[in-house]
Design a protein around this motif. Structure first.
Motif, PDB file in Angstrom:
ATOM      1  N   TRP A 140       0.835  -1.208   0.000  1.00  0.00           N
ATOM      2  CA  TRP A 140       0.000   0.000   0.000  1.00  0.00           C
ATOM      3  C   TRP A 140       0.866   1.253   0.000  1.00  0.00           C
ATOM      4  CZ3 TRP A 140      -0.424   4.132   3.329  1.00  0.00           C
ATOM      5  CH2 TRP A 140      -1.436   5.033   3.015  1.00  0.00           C
ATOM      6  N   TYR A 141       1.910   1.278   0.814  1.00  0.00           N
ATOM      7  CA  TYR A 141       2.786   2.445   0.869  1.00  0.00           C
ATOM      8  C   TYR A 141       3.460   2.692  -0.474  1.00  0.00           C
ATOM      9  CZ  TYR A 141       6.587   5.562   2.089  1.00  0.00           C
ATOM     10  OH  TYR A 141       7.447   6.625   2.112  1.00  0.00           O
ATOM     11  N   LEU A 142       3.967   1.635  -1.098  1.00  0.00           N
ATOM     12  CA  LEU A 142       4.636   1.800  -2.385  1.00  0.00           C
ATOM     13  C   LEU A 142       3.682   2.318  -3.458  1.00  0.00           C
ATOM     14  CD1 LEU A 142       6.912  -1.356  -2.521  1.00  0.00           C
ATOM     15  CD2 LEU A 142       7.632   1.023  -2.315  1.00  0.00           C
ATOM     16  N   VAL A 143       2.486   1.765  -3.510  1.00  0.00           N
ATOM     17  CA  VAL A 143       1.535   2.194  -4.540  1.00  0.00           C
ATOM     18  C   VAL A 143       1.016   3.595  -4.252  1.00  0.00           C
ATOM     19  CG1 VAL A 143      -0.734   1.705  -5.546  1.00  0.00           C
ATOM     20  CG2 VAL A 143       0.889  -0.143  -5.191  1.00  0.00           C
ATOM     21  N   GLN A 144       0.639   3.851  -3.018  1.00  0.00           N
ATOM     22  CA  GLN A 144       0.023   5.131  -2.663  1.00  0.00           C
ATOM     23  C   GLN A 144       1.043   6.264  -2.604  1.00  0.00           C
ATOM     24  OE1 GLN A 144      -3.270   5.769  -1.945  1.00  0.00           O
ATOM     25  NE2 GLN A 144      -2.926   7.896  -1.410  1.00  0.00           N
ATOM     26  N   GLU A 145       2.094   6.071  -1.887  1.00  0.00           N
ATOM     27  CA  GLU A 145       3.018   7.178  -1.620  1.00  0.00           C
ATOM     28  C   GLU A 145       4.132   7.281  -2.664  1.00  0.00           C
ATOM     29  OE1 GLU A 145       2.282   9.341   0.688  1.00  0.00           O
ATOM     30  OE2 GLU A 145       0.566   8.130   1.297  1.00  0.00           O
ATOM     31  N   VAL A 146       4.710   6.171  -3.055  1.00  0.00           N
ATOM     32  CA  VAL A 146       5.839   6.221  -3.985  1.00  0.00           C
ATOM     33  C   VAL A 146       5.354   6.431  -5.418  1.00  0.00           C
ATOM     34  CG1 VAL A 146       7.803   4.948  -4.900  1.00  0.00           C
ATOM     35  CG2 VAL A 146       7.285   4.833  -2.466  1.00  0.00           C
ATOM     36  N   LEU A 147       4.378   5.617  -5.846  1.00  0.00           N
ATOM     37  CA  LEU A 147       3.876   5.753  -7.211  1.00  0.00           C
ATOM     38  C   LEU A 147       2.821   6.845  -7.354  1.00  0.00           C
ATOM     39  CD1 LEU A 147       3.575   2.009  -8.249  1.00  0.00           C
ATOM     40  CD2 LEU A 147       5.349   3.645  -8.883  1.00  0.00           C
ATOM     41  N   GLY A 148       2.197   7.236  -6.256  1.00  0.00           N
ATOM     42  CA  GLY A 148       1.202   8.293  -6.302  1.00  0.00           C
ATOM     43  C   GLY A 148      -0.141   7.855  -6.869  1.00  0.00           C
ATOM     44  N   ILE A 149      -0.447   6.583  -6.795  1.00  0.00           N
ATOM     45  CA  ILE A 149      -1.728   6.060  -7.279  1.00  0.00           C
ATOM     46  C   ILE A 149      -2.640   5.882  -6.078  1.00  0.00           C
ATOM     47  CG2 ILE A 149      -2.869   4.138  -8.441  1.00  0.00           C
ATOM     48  CD1 ILE A 149      -0.173   3.586  -9.815  1.00  0.00           C
ATOM     49  N   PHE A 150      -3.823   6.509  -6.129  1.00  0.00           N
ATOM     50  CA  PHE A 150      -4.741   6.411  -4.993  1.00  0.00           C
ATOM     51  C   PHE A 150      -5.247   4.996  -4.849  1.00  0.00           C
ATOM     52  CE2 PHE A 150      -9.057   6.464  -3.228  1.00  0.00           C
ATOM     53  CZ  PHE A 150      -8.752   6.935  -1.963  1.00  0.00           C
ATOM     54  N   LEU A 151      -5.120   4.472  -3.646  1.00  0.00           N
ATOM     55  CA  LEU A 151      -5.568   3.132  -3.333  1.00  0.00           C
ATOM     56  C   LEU A 151      -6.291   3.214  -1.994  1.00  0.00           C
ATOM     57  CD1 LEU A 151      -5.321   0.273  -4.496  1.00  0.00           C
ATOM     58  CD2 LEU A 151      -3.259  -0.007  -3.183  1.00  0.00           C
ATOM     59  N   ARG A 152      -7.627   3.061  -2.032  1.00  0.00           N
ATOM     60  CA  ARG A 152      -8.422   3.213  -0.809  1.00  0.00           C
ATOM     61  C   ARG A 152      -7.963   2.223   0.250  1.00  0.00           C
ATOM     62  NH1 ARG A 152     -13.666   5.085  -0.218  1.00  0.00           N
ATOM     63  NH2 ARG A 152     -13.924   5.041  -2.483  1.00  0.00           N
TER      64      ARG A 152
END
Length: 160
Positions: A140-152
């Motif tokens: 979740w951290y990699l997708v949300q914060e690093v890649l900047g893709i919103f993931l609920r």
């Protein structure tokens, strides 16, 4: 020809078509400013197609078996191959996909990893739960914060 070689032959055909698409059709529609980038949107599909073609050829040519003869699947004894576990995992994947949006990524993924490992035979809860939570949090951290893709991360009724 054994079942694994038939599957490899089908996958080889799919990878060749996928590679042709990645090498010749995807790059033609790029905007002019993107043609100077070192990595294009087609880079990952190109790499995947090459890996798929090489892996399929290795199986087709029988290079993965080496000296040891691996038995073919006996279709008369399918009950001996843990079909129940495979079907439960497939059902769990469908439930995971359906619960991902309403229940949020963290809960759905953690539950999927815990229940999936239980189906596969893991019974050490003190290992399963922390590993599932750490893996879910890291993804979740990699997708949300690093890649900047919103993931609920949380269920829909909890806001966010």
């Amino acid at each position: 020809m054994a079942l694994d070689r038939w599957i490899a032959l089908v996958l080889l055909g799919i990878c060749i078509v996928y590679g042709y698409t990645a090498w010749f059709t995807m790059d033609g529609s790029l905007a002019p400013f993107m043609r100077r980038n070192p990595i294009w949107p087609s880079t990952f599909p190109k790499v995947l197609s090459i890996i798929g073609i090489v892996a399929s050829l290795v199986i087709l040519l029988g290079l993965e078996k080496g000296e040891e003869k691996i038995g073919d699947i006996d279709h008369r004894r399918l009950g001996d191959y843990f079909i129940g576990q495979a079907l439960f995992l497939l059902g769990l994947m469908v439930v995971y996909a359906l619960c991902l949006r309403p229940m949020g990524f963290v809960f759905s993924t953690s539950a999927f990893l815990i229940v999936g490992s239980f189906i596969l035979g893991e019974r050490k809860w003190h290992v399963m739960v922390p590993v599932a939570l750490i893996a879910t949090g890291a993804v979740w951290y990699l997708v949300q914060e690093v890649l900047g893709i919103f993931l609920r991360p949380l269920p829909f009724f909890m806001g966010v």
